[in-house]
Motif scaffolding. Structure first.
Motif, short mmCIF file in Angstrom:
data_model
loop_
_atom_site.label_atom_id
_atom_site.label_comp_id
_atom_site.label_asym_id
_atom_site.label_seq_id
_atom_site.Cartn_x
_atom_site.Cartn_y
_atom_site.Cartn_z
N ASN A 6 0.81 -1.07 0.05
CA ASN A 6 0.06 -0.02 0.06
C ASN A 6 1.01 1.30 -0.04
OD1 ASN A 6 -1.73 2.18 1.12
ND2 ASN A 6 -3.11 0.58 1.65
N HIS A 7 0.18 2.37 -0.69
CA HIS A 7 1.42 3.46 -0.65
C HIS A 7 1.26 4.19 0.57
CE1 HIS A 7 2.37 3.12 -4.85
NE2 HIS A 7 1.10 3.25 -5.51
N ASP A 8 0.07 4.03 1.22
CA ASP A 8 0.13 4.89 2.24
C ASP A 8 1.15 4.76 3.46
OD1 ASP A 8 -2.46 5.72 1.17
OD2 ASP A 8 -3.63 4.45 2.20
N LYS A 102 4.47 11.61 -7.29
CA LYS A 102 2.90 11.98 -7.11
C LYS A 102 2.70 11.96 -5.80
CE LYS A 102 2.35 10.74 -11.70
NZ LYS A 102 1.37 9.63 -12.70
N ASP A 103 1.60 12.58 -5.31
CA ASP A 103 1.16 12.52 -3.72
C ASP A 103 0.72 11.11 -3.57
OD1 ASP A 103 1.62 14.97 -3.10
OD2 ASP A 103 -0.52 15.77 -3.65
N GLU A 104 0.35 10.42 -4.50
CA GLU A 104 -0.05 8.99 -4.20
C GLU A 104 0.94 8.04 -4.00
OE1 GLU A 104 -1.06 6.76 -8.34
OE2 GLU A 104 -1.27 9.27 -8.51
N PHE A 105 2.30 8.40 -4.09
CA PHE A 105 3.44 7.75 -3.85
C PHE A 105 3.82 8.25 -2.53
CE2 PHE A 105 4.14 7.59 -8.51
CZ PHE A 105 3.37 6.83 -8.62
N ARG A 106 3.40 9.12 -1.56
CA ARG A 106 4.08 9.56 -0.47
C ARG A 106 3.84 8.52 0.65
NH1 ARG A 106 4.56 15.20 1.03
NH2 ARG A 106 3.44 15.68 -0.75
N TYR A 112 8.98 9.36 -0.31
CA TYR A 112 7.87 8.66 -1.71
C TYR A 112 8.66 7.20 -1.92
CZ TYR A 112 6.32 13.58 -2.43
OH TYR A 112 5.94 15.00 -2.15
N ASP A 118 4.42 1.08 -10.71
CA ASP A 118 4.01 2.45 -11.14
C ASP A 118 5.12 3.23 -12.04
OD1 ASP A 118 1.61 2.41 -9.14
OD2 ASP A 118 3.23 2.25 -7.59
#
Length: 204
Positions: A6-8, A102-106, A112, A118
């Motif tokens: 999960n990226h989170d 990107k923010d989704e990779f943070r 990141y 990805d």
């Protein structure tokens, strides 16, 4: 296709190396800050500390070149000489890196995790970081296993929040995705390195 992390949050995993930064290494970094030591010496100290303390076999540190406005590799660890020569020729614009991170990779305030799944190879210089071309198409063994195309970026920013560089993790020694605690501790080093770079610029 195996399940991916999960990226989170960078998944936790068991690592052989200590995830605690030795006091001696922390003091060395603080000395670089207080004495305004040369930046290249500082960056080499950071790469050796990250490698030895957190089990990272390949990594690079890019720093802003204020004359050109681009980010260039200033410290490289774990690559053969021909790759080092190729990587040193790179220059990255902030627009390019912002589009990649990107923010989704943070996975942290300034960190990141870009997974192989990805990654897009829009630029030929990306291939200079690949040691084994066969690894590009190799499937991930499990969500916790590191893939040859994975990267973790830890930003370095000035006091105003402007990017002045980043630490790039290209391969852990144990072949596993580093736990969140390890990423956070390396980010602490990135933050200290930012202070040292700013201090050096003020000194100059």
């Amino acid at each position: 296709m195996p399940e991916t992390p999960n990226h989170d949050e960078v998944p936790s995993t068991t690592v052989q190396q200590s995830s605690v930064l030795p006091i001696a290494d922390m003091m060395d970094i603080l000395r670089f800050i207080s004495r305004a030591e040369p930046i290249d010496a500082l960056l080499q100290k950071v790469t050796s500390t990250v490698s030895d303390s957190f089990g990272i076999s390949r990594m690079t540190i890019c720093v802003l070149d204020e004359k050109t406005g681009t980010f260039t590799p200033r410290a490289i660890r774990g690559y053969p000489p021909d790759k080092v020569l190729a990587i040193r020729k790179h220059a990255y614009t902030i627009e390019r890196k912002r589009s990649e991170l990107k923010d989704e990779f943070r996975v942290g305030h300034n960190s990141y995790y870009v997974r192989a799944e990805d990654k897009t190879f829009a630029f030929d210089d990306d291939l200079d970081y690949i040691l084994d071309p066969a690894g590009i198409t190799k499937p991930r063994e499990s969500p916790r296993h590191w893939h040859d195309l994975d990267c973790i970026y830890l930003l370095m920013t000035d006091r105003l929040g402007n990017w002045i560089g980043w630490i790039e993790i290209d391969e852990p020694k144990d072949g596993m995705v580093p736990p969140a605690e390890t990423v956070d501790r390396i980010q602490l080093l990135a933050d200290l390195t930012s202070i040292a770079i700013e201090h050096r610029k003020l000194y100059e």
